[in-house]
Write a protein that holds these residues in place. Sequence first.
Motif, PDB file in Angstrom:
ATOM      1  N   ALA A  84       0.844  -1.200   0.000  1.00 10.55           N
ATOM      2  CA  ALA A  84       0.000   0.000   0.000  1.00 10.55           C
ATOM      3  C   ALA A  84       0.872   1.239   0.000  1.00 10.55           C
ATOM      4  O   ALA A  84       1.776   1.382   0.827  1.00 10.55           O
ATOM      5  CB  ALA A  84      -0.913   0.000   1.224  1.00 10.55           C
ATOM      6  N   ARG A  85       0.587   2.144  -0.930  1.00 11.35           N
ATOM      7  CA  ARG A  85       1.316   3.406  -1.009  1.00 11.35           C
ATOM      8  C   ARG A  85       0.415   4.604  -0.700  1.00 11.35           C
ATOM      9  O   ARG A  85       0.827   5.751  -0.887  1.00 11.35           O
ATOM     10  CB  ARG A  85       1.944   3.561  -2.399  1.00 11.35           C
ATOM     11  CG  ARG A  85       3.023   2.535  -2.692  1.00 11.35           C
ATOM     12  CD  ARG A  85       3.739   2.822  -4.004  1.00 11.35           C
ATOM     13  NE  ARG A  85       4.902   1.951  -4.163  1.00 11.35           N
ATOM     14  CZ  ARG A  85       4.879   0.772  -4.756  1.00 11.35           C
ATOM     15  NH1 ARG A  85       3.734   0.314  -5.263  1.00 11.35           N
ATOM     16  NH2 ARG A  85       5.970   0.043  -4.869  1.00 11.35           N
ATOM     17  N   ASP A 111      -4.984   2.687  -1.305  1.00 12.98           N
ATOM     18  CA  ASP A 111      -4.474   1.325  -1.465  1.00 12.98           C
ATOM     19  C   ASP A 111      -4.878   0.434  -0.290  1.00 12.98           C
ATOM     20  O   ASP A 111      -5.092  -0.769  -0.469  1.00 12.98           O
ATOM     21  CB  ASP A 111      -2.948   1.343  -1.588  1.00 12.98           C
ATOM     22  CG  ASP A 111      -2.466   1.842  -2.938  1.00 12.98           C
ATOM     23  OD1 ASP A 111      -3.297   1.993  -3.856  1.00 12.98           O
ATOM     24  OD2 ASP A 111      -1.252   2.088  -3.073  1.00 12.98           O
ATOM     25  N   ILE A 112      -4.972   1.002   0.905  1.00 12.05           N
ATOM     26  CA  ILE A 112      -5.441   0.214   2.047  1.00 12.05           C
ATOM     27  C   ILE A 112      -6.858  -0.294   1.768  1.00 12.05           C
ATOM     28  O   ILE A 112      -7.160  -1.480   1.970  1.00 12.05           O
ATOM     29  CB  ILE A 112      -5.410   1.046   3.342  1.00 12.05           C
ATOM     30  CG1 ILE A 112      -3.967   1.339   3.761  1.00 12.05           C
ATOM     31  CG2 ILE A 112      -6.151   0.313   4.475  1.00 12.05           C
ATOM     32  CD1 ILE A 112      -3.838   2.214   4.992  1.00 12.05           C
ATOM     33  N   ASN A 154      -6.724  -3.000  -0.978  1.00  7.95           N
ATOM     34  CA  ASN A 154      -6.172  -4.276  -0.534  1.00  7.95           C
ATOM     35  C   ASN A 154      -7.114  -5.006   0.418  1.00  7.95           C
ATOM     36  O   ASN A 154      -7.190  -6.237   0.406  1.00  7.95           O
ATOM     37  CB  ASN A 154      -4.805  -4.060   0.123  1.00  7.95           C
ATOM     38  CG  ASN A 154      -3.723  -3.770  -0.900  1.00  7.95           C
ATOM     39  OD1 ASN A 154      -3.926  -3.932  -2.099  1.00  7.95           O
ATOM     40  ND2 ASN A 154      -2.565  -3.338  -0.433  1.00  7.95           N
ATOM     41  N   LEU A 203       2.718   5.727   1.582  1.00  7.02           N
ATOM     42  CA  LEU A 203       1.741   5.661   2.660  1.00  7.02           C
ATOM     43  C   LEU A 203       2.130   6.592   3.801  1.00  7.02           C
ATOM     44  O   LEU A 203       1.269   7.260   4.392  1.00  7.02           O
ATOM     45  CB  LEU A 203       1.619   4.224   3.162  1.00  7.02           C
ATOM     46  CG  LEU A 203       0.640   3.972   4.308  1.00  7.02           C
ATOM     47  CD1 LEU A 203      -0.775   4.398   3.940  1.00  7.02           C
ATOM     48  CD2 LEU A 203       0.675   2.489   4.713  1.00  7.02           C
ATOM     49  N   GLY A 255       0.113  -1.508   4.987  1.00  8.89           N
ATOM     50  CA  GLY A 255      -1.099  -0.730   4.795  1.00  8.89           C
ATOM     51  C   GLY A 255      -2.322  -1.467   5.317  1.00  8.89           C
ATOM     52  O   GLY A 255      -2.968  -2.231   4.601  1.00  8.89           O
TER      53      GLY A 255
END
Length: 254
Positions: free
Chosen positions: A92-93, A97-98, A101, A154, A233
């Motif tokens: 995760a960036r 993204d969290i 995912n 992140l 993340g």
Amino acid sequence: MPERVVSINLCTDQLAMMLADEGQLISVSMLARDARLSPMADRARAFPANHGQAEELFLMRPGLVLAGRYGAQASVNMLRRLGIEVVQIAPARSFDDIRANLRSVGAALGREDVAEVLIARFDADLAALAREGEAGARAVVYAPNGFTSGQGTLVNDMLAAAGLRNAATEGGHSGGGRLPLERLVTLEPDLVIRAARFGGASRAEEMLDHPALAKAMADQPVRPRSGGRYICGTPLVLSAVAELAAAARALEAR
């Protein structure tokens, strides 16, 4: 819904422990038990640990293996040749993204409804914490060997949510990479979030005790440490955001 799920990556370990049904997850990676890296180390000790080797994983008779996008590729390729389903999850960036995912692992586990509950809770908790838009103090996260996180990471989102400006980003850094100590000093951040040391005699960690870094941190009213909550993340990053927001308020109150 797949049975006998195995995770071989520190970050998918945590997502799986959050999302899996009772008895669905049968093993997590050995890193998940290390409290220096994993904020869910205590919970991870309830599961047998694996080392990410294809031979040991095959003997577990998994119905699904969760892996990172970039690690253990030899094992991933071997498992797929053996007919075992493997789902790979990218690091995760960002906060987006969290969410993505959580949805991906939730779908892989047949637990989409649980994923949506966690996302809704994450969004509510983030909204309660966020101080975005405020012209806050300048901060930088500094890890062994001078590793830092700039734009498109992140950590950058975490600092912004806490009302802090990322000095590494303002200094032109993008992604993760090395920030020489000399450059950090010239950036003159208000807050250095230094990584916790693992102990031992690592030269990479020695620079965290350099006199120039100690001088740069001398006026900080608080000294938060980065660690396992900064690595993966998951919704657990919000506990770090809360600590960073408290640090931002302490700086403003000086």
